[in-house]
Design a protein around this motif. Structure first.
Motif, PDB file in Angstrom:
ATOM      1  N   ASP A 190     -27.192 -13.726  12.573  1.00  0.00           N
ATOM      2  CA  ASP A 190     -28.325 -14.034  11.763  1.00  0.00           C
ATOM      3  C   ASP A 190     -28.881 -15.474  11.895  1.00  0.00           C
ATOM      4  N   ASP A 191     -27.851 -16.382  12.011  1.00  0.00           N
ATOM      5  CA  ASP A 191     -28.248 -17.661  11.557  1.00  0.00           C
ATOM      6  C   ASP A 191     -28.367 -18.589  12.941  1.00  0.00           C
ATOM      7  N   TRP A 192     -28.087 -19.898  12.904  1.00  0.00           N
ATOM      8  CA  TRP A 192     -28.397 -20.699  14.083  1.00  0.00           C
ATOM      9  C   TRP A 192     -27.656 -20.293  15.206  1.00  0.00           C
ATOM     10  N   GLN A 193     -26.293 -19.701  15.096  1.00  0.00           N
ATOM     11  CA  GLN A 193     -25.673 -19.263  16.268  1.00  0.00           C
ATOM     12  C   GLN A 193     -26.148 -18.191  16.922  1.00  0.00           C
ATOM     13  N   GLY A 194     -26.935 -17.357  16.104  1.00  0.00           N
ATOM     14  CA  GLY A 194     -27.763 -16.135  16.736  1.00  0.00           C
ATOM     15  C   GLY A 194     -28.817 -16.830  17.754  1.00  0.00           C
ATOM     16  N   GLU A 195     -29.393 -17.629  17.174  1.00  0.00           N
ATOM     17  CA  GLU A 195     -30.215 -18.296  18.074  1.00  0.00           C
ATOM     18  C   GLU A 195     -29.830 -19.084  19.107  1.00  0.00           C
ATOM     19  N   LEU A 196     -28.484 -19.581  19.124  1.00  0.00           N
ATOM     20  CA  LEU A 196     -27.811 -20.425  20.101  1.00  0.00           C
ATOM     21  C   LEU A 196     -27.480 -19.390  21.271  1.00  0.00           C
ATOM     22  N   GLY A 197     -27.116 -17.955  21.069  1.00  0.00           N
ATOM     23  CA  GLY A 197     -26.719 -16.905  21.806  1.00  0.00           C
ATOM     24  C   GLY A 197     -27.965 -16.473  22.315  1.00  0.00           C
ATOM     25  N   ARG A 198     -29.094 -16.501  21.971  1.00  0.00           N
ATOM     26  CA  ARG A 198     -30.315 -16.162  22.487  1.00  0.00           C
ATOM     27  C   ARG A 198     -30.567 -17.073  23.405  1.00  0.00           C
ATOM     28  N   ALA A 199     -30.534 -18.581  23.160  1.00  0.00           N
ATOM     29  CA  ALA A 199     -31.007 -19.438  23.855  1.00  0.00           C
ATOM     30  C   ALA A 199     -30.105 -19.302  25.218  1.00  0.00           C
ATOM     31  N   LEU A 200     -28.752 -19.103  25.215  1.00  0.00           N
ATOM     32  CA  LEU A 200     -28.073 -19.007  26.143  1.00  0.00           C
ATOM     33  C   LEU A 200     -28.300 -17.692  27.080  1.00  0.00           C
ATOM     34  N   GLN A 201     -28.820 -16.732  26.491  1.00  0.00           N
ATOM     35  CA  GLN A 201     -29.307 -15.714  27.224  1.00  0.00           C
ATOM     36  C   GLN A 201     -30.354 -15.909  28.352  1.00  0.00           C
ATOM     37  N   GLY A 202     -31.415 -16.739  27.514  1.00  0.00           N
ATOM     38  CA  GLY A 202     -32.645 -17.246  28.136  1.00  0.00           C
ATOM     39  C   GLY A 202     -32.207 -18.080  29.277  1.00  0.00           C
ATOM     40  N   LEU A 203     -31.205 -18.965  29.238  1.00  0.00           N
ATOM     41  CA  LEU A 203     -30.680 -19.792  30.354  1.00  0.00           C
ATOM     42  C   LEU A 203     -30.291 -19.037  31.564  1.00  0.00           C
ATOM     43  N   TYR A 204     -29.232 -18.141  31.243  1.00  0.00           N
ATOM     44  CA  TYR A 204     -28.754 -17.219  32.220  1.00  0.00           C
ATOM     45  C   TYR A 204     -30.154 -16.431  32.923  1.00  0.00           C
ATOM     46  N   SER A 205     -30.859 -15.877  32.071  1.00  0.00           N
ATOM     47  CA  SER A 205     -32.020 -15.180  32.676  1.00  0.00           C
ATOM     48  C   SER A 205     -32.785 -16.053  33.923  1.00  0.00           C
ATOM     49  N   TYR A 206     -33.101 -17.212  33.117  1.00  0.00           N
ATOM     50  CA  TYR A 206     -33.643 -18.200  34.235  1.00  0.00           C
ATOM     51  C   TYR A 206     -33.038 -18.663  35.458  1.00  0.00           C
ATOM     52  N   LEU A 207     -31.452 -19.011  35.343  1.00  0.00           N
ATOM     53  CA  LEU A 207     -30.696 -19.064  36.465  1.00  0.00           C
ATOM     54  C   LEU A 207     -30.488 -17.858  37.331  1.00  0.00           C
ATOM     55  N   ASP A 208     -30.744 -16.819  36.785  1.00  0.00           N
ATOM     56  CA  ASP A 208     -30.704 -15.606  37.566  1.00  0.00           C
ATOM     57  C   ASP A 208     -31.890 -15.558  38.061  1.00  0.00           C
ATOM     58  N   HIS A 209     -32.842 -15.498  37.499  1.00  0.00           N
ATOM     59  CA  HIS A 209     -34.408 -15.815  38.242  1.00  0.00           C
ATOM     60  C   HIS A 209     -34.194 -16.808  39.639  1.00  0.00           C
TER      61      HIS A 209
END
Length: 158
Positions: free
Chosen positions: A112-131
């Protein structure tokens, strides 16, 4: 252009700045996530041709860069002793491989904290790199230094 590293609420520049500050506080999985995020951003810095990864490229520039990446990958000769193109277990940094990084991102994203936002930012990076690599789940290897230089030399100018 998508300025957020969706599903994160952070933009690339916000994420890079905040993660640099959070590095001092992080331990365990969060520290590994920060190191992974920094390594993937550095990788994208190199692919962007030295102009710095500070935003997600809009279409058609992202499509153009993806085409360059896929062209470089397809020009890599096959290894008769195995497939060097599948480097899913290749270390991204000292602690996390590409495959482990996806799992780590999903795990951190549940917080729920900044670690969650970090995880979601990592997911965003992986999604972009997948694209950039051709679609969902296609970012399975890091380009070699020589391949990154080839991509950078042909990267679309921003």
């Amino acid at each position: 252009m998508n300025v957020k590293l969706s599903p994160s609420q952070w933009s690339v520049s916000e994420a890079r700045s905040l993660i640099a500050q959070l590095r001092q506080l992080a331990e365990g999985d969060a520290y590994d996530g920060i190191e992974l995020f920094a390594a993937l951003c550095e990788y994208l810095d190199q692919l962007y041709g030295g102009t710095g990864f500070d935003e997600l490229l809009p279409e058609p520039q992202a499509a153009e860069l993806g085409g360059v990446i896929r062209g470089v990958v397809s020009a890599t000769p096959a290894d008769p002793d195995g497939d060097p193109l599948d480097r899913l277990d290749q270390p991204v940094n000292s602690a996390v491989t590409l495959a482990e990084g996806r799992r780590l991102a999903a795990y951190l994203a549940t917080a729920d904290d900044w670690q969650g936002e970090l995880g979601r930012a990592l997911q965003g990076l992986y999604s972009y790199l997948d694209h950039l690599s051709g679609g969902p789940g296609t970012f399975v290897r890091l380009l070699t230094r020589e391949e990154r230089e080839q991509v950078a030399a042909r990267a679309p100018k921003r």
